[in-house]
Enzyme design. Structure first.
Site, mmCIF file in Angstrom:
data_model
loop_
_atom_site.group_PDB
_atom_site.id
_atom_site.type_symbol
_atom_site.label_atom_id
_atom_site.label_comp_id
_atom_site.label_asym_id
_atom_site.label_seq_id
_atom_site.Cartn_x
_atom_site.Cartn_y
_atom_site.Cartn_z
ATOM 1 N N SER A 1 35.848 46.189 43.750
ATOM 2 C CA SER A 1 36.789 45.729 42.632
ATOM 3 C C SER A 1 37.300 46.774 41.603
ATOM 4 O O SER A 1 38.039 46.511 40.781
ATOM 5 C CB SER A 1 35.989 44.773 41.734
ATOM 6 O OG SER A 1 35.607 43.587 42.625
ATOM 7 N N CYS B 1 38.281 38.486 39.311
ATOM 8 C CA CYS B 1 38.725 37.393 40.126
ATOM 9 C C CYS B 1 39.395 37.985 41.230
ATOM 10 O O CYS B 1 40.509 38.612 41.249
ATOM 11 C CB CYS B 1 39.864 36.351 39.459
ATOM 12 S SG CYS B 1 40.584 35.026 40.586
#
Length: 647
Positions: A327, A383
């Protein structure tokens, strides 16, 4: 029969002519010989004198002192120390076994070294010295010198050998030296004659190897008189060599040592970059090793212990290791979409916990999904589905272009061994290297730093510094050579909209400072030093549909080597960035739990220039942090490290 007077006269004439011819020939021969002798003795005297001198005079090399290494504040990282050794000359010793026996009562002799020395003596001329014991103490040296009359052929000698006072703290940066091997010579087209001196040391890995030409120096020489069999009789004159260049690094030793202590025995790495200059303040890999073990030749047992360790202590993970960035890559995907006008800060994406693409389900880390999220929320709570959607619209080519601008897929020119390029995948790369076409699923995986994407901790730190400043920051490791400042690369402004960069920074700030941020537990309380960061977790195994159906196995319940890698990148202070930090903990699990606390502690240590006040930490953590600080302060070398004035 008597000759007539006429015949006698004619015979006399013939004899006189022959005598004249013979005398003339003799005179010519003697004259030529004289001229030749004059030519050799007068005109060619200098040349023959030189030939005669070469028959009895040898010129021998004197090894120069190797250049020393210092940190940015003048703390010694590698120095030359007197190395005491004992040699024996077989022809002077007489009864070698008896002399060695007497020596053994004064100095402890290693059986392996003794066997090697005896073998070397048998195949060497009797007048050449052979080393019996190396790196002995001053006390042992003194005992041998005092008892010299009883030890014929034994000579205590003093040389220089490399020593690394910080042991493992800088091992992966500095590297180490070792004796020249046949393999080393085979790699060099025209070896320096210095390299053929017995036991001469050269850089093997790391900066010691990459800057070998600077550190080695130039040899001196001495003229010695030898007899017919080559034995040295006396030294005639000497010319000292030129020592190697002293090298000052950009590394901050105190920060580096703290970071190594903070990592402990984790298989991990940390890189700290100065956002203003690109100077590398810390390049740490853990676990580490003691480079002093390699200087004289490491033992088989010690080397096996290092190579068989599954945490790979010999690997410089900070620059050699490449990992899926997870991420921490999401800022790149978001910037690509912002640059292309595909998204703005108000646009939202619905995250139900997965996204169907080409009959394949790509999952979000949060099984129940995040609901409606905008860019700031997507970064703050990491997300996955939000970035899947962006990637499908922007495409891999635009994502790869931004990644390259931010330093991924770039091999930096640093004097360290095995600096990795990583992998910034494109359509063309996959077709060329793998012989396959790029598919949409590859783009989806790349959007969250998985799939083919690989980056080193060094690249992630540079990426973060560029995001923080908007400048094309380049890393620098060498600060000066012999006191002469080495220029860094003057950074240019990135070809990225500054407003878009500000939106990314705000999202990173929320990661660490918003209550729902994934790194809120590792925030800094001190307002002047607030950090902005991004967590990352990269999978190293495939999760099957069956496992997802019954519940994904927790990292804690998996064998170490099957756990996810934990990552965290950050810069601080948020308003005026000074440092950028990247942390990778191999198989550490989640980035928020394993990597973010390390990054926060290292960042504070860098900003405060030492142990930070407890007030910088959340109140609930201060008791634990105090205990941690007290333990780490005992492990970090401090005032006892030799300093040198670099003014």
């Amino acid at each position: 029969m008597r000759k007539s007077p006429a015949e006698i006269g004619e015979s006399h004439v013939r004899l006189s002519r022959r005598a004249l011819l013979l005398g003339g020939a003799q005179l010519a021969f003697v004259g030529g010989l004289g001229l030749r002798m004059r030519y050799l003795q007068v005109e060619q005297a200098d040349q023959f004198r030189l030939l005669a001198e070469e028959n009895r005079i040898n010129i021998r090399l004197i090894p120069p002192a190797r250049g020393e290494l210092f940190d940015r504040n003048g703390i010694v990282l590698a120095r030359n120390e007197p190395s005491y050794r004992i040699t024996i000359v077989r022809e002077d010793a007489g009864d070698v076994d008896a002399v060695i026996g007497r020596l053994a009562t004064l100095v402890e002799l290693d059986p392996d070294d003794l066997d090697r020395a005896m073998t070397e003596m048998r195949r060497s001329p009797p007048f050449l010295p052979v080393t019996l014991a190396d790196r002995i103490s001053w006390e042992e040296m003194s005992r041998v010198a005092v008892n010299a009359p009883a030890l014929p052929g034994i000579t205590p000698e003093v040389g220089l050998s490399r020593y690394y006072p910080l042991r493992g703290d800088l091992a992966h940066v500095v590297g180490y030296v070792g004796p020249v091997s046949d393999y080393d010579l085979s790699k060099i087209e025209d070896p320096d004659p210095l390299l053929r001196i017995p036991r001469f040391q050269i850089g093997k890995v790391g900066l010691e190897a990459k800057l070998e030409d600077n550190l080695r120096g130039k040899a001196g020489s001495k003229r010695v008189e030898v007899n017919a069999v080559g034995r040295v009789m006396r030294e005639l004159d000497r010319r000292e060599g030129q020592p190697g260049d002293d090298v000052q690094l950009t590394i901050d030793q105190q920060l580096q040592s703290y970071t190594q202590a903070r990592l402990g025995e984790e298989s991990a790495s940390v890189v700290v970059v100065d956002c203003r200059s690109g100077d590398l303040l810390t390049v740490a890999s853990s676990p580490t090793f003691d480079p002093n073990l390699f200087v004289e030749g490491i033992s088989v047992a010690d080397y096996r212990a290092l190579t068989e360790n599954d945490h790979r202590p010999l690997a410089a993970k900070s620059v050699q290791g490449t990992y899926p960035p997870g991420s921490t890559f999401k800022m790149i995907t978001a910037l690509a979409a912002l640059q292309e006008g595909i998204v703005n800060t108000e646009d939202t994406v619905w995250c139900p916990g997965h996204l169907e693409v080409s009959n394949r389900r790509f999952h979000c880390w949060k099984r129940a999904g995040h609901g409606h999220v905008d860019l700031g929320q997507a970064l703050r709570e990491s997300c996955d589905v939000y970035f899947y959607e962006l990637a499908l619209e922007v495409g891999i080519d635009k994502i790869a272009a931004i990644a390259e601008q931010l330093g991924l897929g770039v091999r930096y020119d640093l004097p360290m061994s095995g600096v990795a390029r990583g992998l910034n995948p494109t359509r063309g790369w996959k077709e060329t290297v793998r012989g396959e076409s790029w598919v949409i699923g590859d783009t989806v995986n790349a959007s969250i730093g998985q799939g083919f994407v690989l980056a080193s901790p060094l690249q992630l730190a540079v990426m973060t510094a560029r995001l923080a400043t908007g400048m094309n920051i380049s890393p620098r490791l060498v600060k000066s050579l012999n006191g002469i400042e080495q220029p860094g690369v003057t950074p240019d402004k990135l070809d990225i909209n500054e407003n878009h960069l500000r939106q990314i920074r705000r999202g990173m700030y929320a990661v660490s400072n918003h209550r729902r941020g994934t790194a809120y537990g590792s925030r800094i309380i001190e307002d002047n030093y607030r950090l902005a960061g991004k967590t990352g977790t990269s999978q190293v195994r495939n999760i099957t549909a069956a496992e997802r159906a019954r519940g994904v196995t927790r990292n804690e319940d998996l064998p170490w080597e099957r756990r996810d890698h934990a990552l965290f990148v950050n810069f601080a202070p948020y308003e005026n960035p000074e440092v950028a930090v990247a942390v990778v903990v191999e198989h550490g699990g989640g980035g928020s739990k394993a990597a973010a606390p390390i990054a926060r502690d290292v960042t504070l240590q860098a900003l405060y220039g030492g142990t930070p006040p407890l007030a910088a930490y959340p109140s609930k953590d201060r008791g634990r942090i105090r205990t941690q600080q007290e333990a780490l302060e005992k492990l970090v070398p401090g005032r006892e490290i030799t300093r040198r004035d670099r003014a």
